[in-house]
Design a protein around this motif. Structure first.
Motif, PDB file in Angstrom:
ATOM      1  N   UNK A  31      -6.262  11.578  -1.161  1.00 29.00           N
ATOM      2  CA  UNK A  31      -7.158  11.956   0.027  1.00 29.00           C
ATOM      3  C   UNK A  31      -6.368  12.752   1.013  1.00 29.00           C
ATOM      4  N   UNK A  32      -4.980  12.420   1.188  1.00 29.66           N
ATOM      5  CA  UNK A  32      -4.093  12.984   2.083  1.00 29.66           C
ATOM      6  C   UNK A  32      -3.991  14.551   1.689  1.00 29.66           C
TER       7      UNK A  32
ATOM      8  N   UNK B 113      -1.198  -0.655  -1.246  1.00 31.02           N
ATOM      9  CA  UNK B 113      -2.692   0.061  -0.837  1.00 31.02           C
ATOM     10  C   UNK B 113      -3.047   0.909  -1.991  1.00 31.02           C
ATOM     11  N   UNK B 114      -4.442   1.268  -2.080  1.00 33.88           N
ATOM     12  CA  UNK B 114      -4.891   2.083  -3.188  1.00 33.88           C
ATOM     13  C   UNK B 114      -4.278   3.550  -3.253  1.00 33.88           C
TER      14      UNK B 114
ATOM     15  N   UNK C 143       0.231   4.884   3.127  1.00 33.30           N
ATOM     16  CA  UNK C 143       0.644   4.428   1.616  1.00 33.30           C
ATOM     17  C   UNK C 143       2.147   4.334   1.636  1.00 33.30           C
ATOM     18  N   UNK C 144       3.198   4.993   2.300  1.00 35.01           N
ATOM     19  CA  UNK C 144       4.561   4.766   2.044  1.00 35.01           C
ATOM     20  C   UNK C 144       5.014   3.123   2.461  1.00 35.01           C
ATOM     21  N   UNK C 145       4.362   2.768   3.741  1.00 31.17           N
ATOM     22  CA  UNK C 145       4.772   1.541   4.278  1.00 31.17           C
ATOM     23  C   UNK C 145       4.353   0.350   3.148  1.00 31.17           C
ATOM     24  N   UNK C 146       2.929   0.698   2.697  1.00 33.80           N
ATOM     25  CA  UNK C 146       2.628  -0.471   1.905  1.00 33.80           C
ATOM     26  C   UNK C 146       2.121   0.112   0.577  1.00 33.80           C
ATOM     27  N   UNK C 147       3.112  -0.095  -0.443  1.00 32.14           N
ATOM     28  CA  UNK C 147       2.516   0.504  -1.619  1.00 32.14           C
ATOM     29  C   UNK C 147       1.488  -0.095  -2.714  1.00 32.14           C
TER      30      UNK C 147
END
Length: 185
Positions: A37-38, A30-31, A24-28
């Motif tokens: 969930x994390x 993304x959902x 999620x941090x690499x590609x904001x």
């Protein structure tokens, strides 16, 4: 057998949580539910480790697994330029002014090794002197504030662009905390 399964599931859930947060941090784009969930996986890890041992030790072990997973991500070597929210505020030193950087390194080392722990301890001492209630509650609150303050002061000292200014401000803040705690006691 059940204890081994709990350890494997708890460790896998914690490492999967770190992996999801890293994705999620690499590609904001993304959902956003990846973050939820994390954190759900972190909670599952804590439940598994707490079932394996008592809740105090289990929570500590689950947190350690998450921390080691995060350190593995950091040690992977991903550039951290995206961590700063406003990269345009960081200005490069002009070419006409040649600086070696040794002075800033010394200030960062002093701040990280000496001043940040003392500032965290003084923040904990201040909270201990200001809070009321039972001594055990005051002690636990003070230790929590010490740990959070120590981490924040470490981040400040190691991430400051002007290291000597950060060192001086942390030292002054430490002196204020100690003076207020002494005055309160």
């Amino acid at each position: 057998m059940v204890s081994t399964l709990l350890i494997v599931v708890g460790t896998g859930a914690a490492l999967s949580a770190v992996w999801l947060l890293f994705i999620r941090w690499q590609d904001t784009r993304r959902h956003r539910l990846l973050v939820a969930a994390a954190w759900g996986l972190v909670a599952l890890s804590i439940v598994c480790w707490s079932t394996f041992s008592n809740p105090d030790v289990g929570t500590a072990f689950a947190t350690l697994v998450v921390m080691f997973g995060g350190m593995a991500v950091v040690l992977k070597g991903k550039p951290t330029a995206g961590l700063l929210p406003f990269p345009e505020t960081r200005k490069a030193v002009p070419d006409t002014k040649k600086r070696t950087g040794r002075s800033g390194t010394a200030a960062r080392a002093l701040a990280a090794i000496l001043v940040a722990p003392v500032a965290g301890l003084s923040a904990g001492l201040l909270v201990w002197s200001l809070s009321g209630g039972h001594d055990a509650t005051r002690f636990v609150t003070a230790v929590f504030v010490f740990l959070v303050g120590y981490a924040l002061f470490q981040i400040w000292s190691l991430g400051a662009e002007r290291a000597w200014r950060a060192l001086g401000m942390m030292s002054a803040l430490c002196g204020v905390f100690i003076a207020l705690a002494y005055w309160r006691l």
